[in-house]
Design an enzyme around this catalytic site. Structure first.
Site, PDB file in Angstrom:
ATOM      1  NE  ARG A   1      -0.353   2.457 107.253  1.00 41.47           N
ATOM      2  CZ  ARG A   1      -1.287   1.774 107.888  1.00 41.47           C
ATOM      3  NH1 ARG A   1      -2.387   2.362 108.322  1.00 41.47           N
ATOM      4  NH2 ARG A   1      -1.139   0.474 108.088  1.00 41.47           N
TER       5      ARG A   1
ATOM      6  CB  CYS B   1       3.170   3.099 110.261  1.00 34.93           C
ATOM      7  SG  CYS B   1       2.639   3.290 111.985  1.00 34.93           S
TER       8      CYS B   1
END
Length: 126
Positions: A104, A106
């Protein structure tokens, strides 16, 4: 390899000239999903937890239309309006990816479409 366009009524319609997702071979790329309820059209822009859940529900619906699932997500990209919302977003996000979570990134975006709190896109195995 052929490019297949994925669309479902169980996620919000595209707000512009793009597809909800594109499948190439066995890889699925979703467009970023805002917190728009596809049934009611309600746009959640006042609660990061509810917005995160709706965005991920939209991602899930697109994945399922393509014959995939959240378990097959290999990468997510989360755009936040305010990085101070990270902990609350992460609390909800972790409920969707409970085991073997994907890679991920972000980031805090300068400004998101519709002045959204969060936008989430994924890459998954189809």
């Amino acid at each position: 390899m052929e490019k297949n366009i994925i669309n479902t009524n169980n996620a919000p319609a595209a707000l512009g000239p793009y597809s909800q997702a594109v499948k190439v071979g066995n890889v699925l790329y979703t467009s970023g999903q805002l917190a728009i309820n596809p049934v009611t059209g309600e746009f959640i822009n006042d609660d990061i937890k509810k917005a995160t859940a709706q965005s991920l529900d939209n991602v899930k619906a697109i994945l399922e239309e393509a014959g995939s699932s959240l378990d097959k997500v290999v990468k997510t990209l989360v755009f936040l309006k305010d990085m101070d919302d990270f902990a609350q977003m992460n609390e909800i996000y972790s409920k969707y990816f409970t085991t073997n979570p994907p890679a991920r990134s972000c980031i805090q975006a300068g400004k998101l479409p519709k002045d959204a709190l969060v936008e989430i896109e994924v890459i998954a195995i189809a």
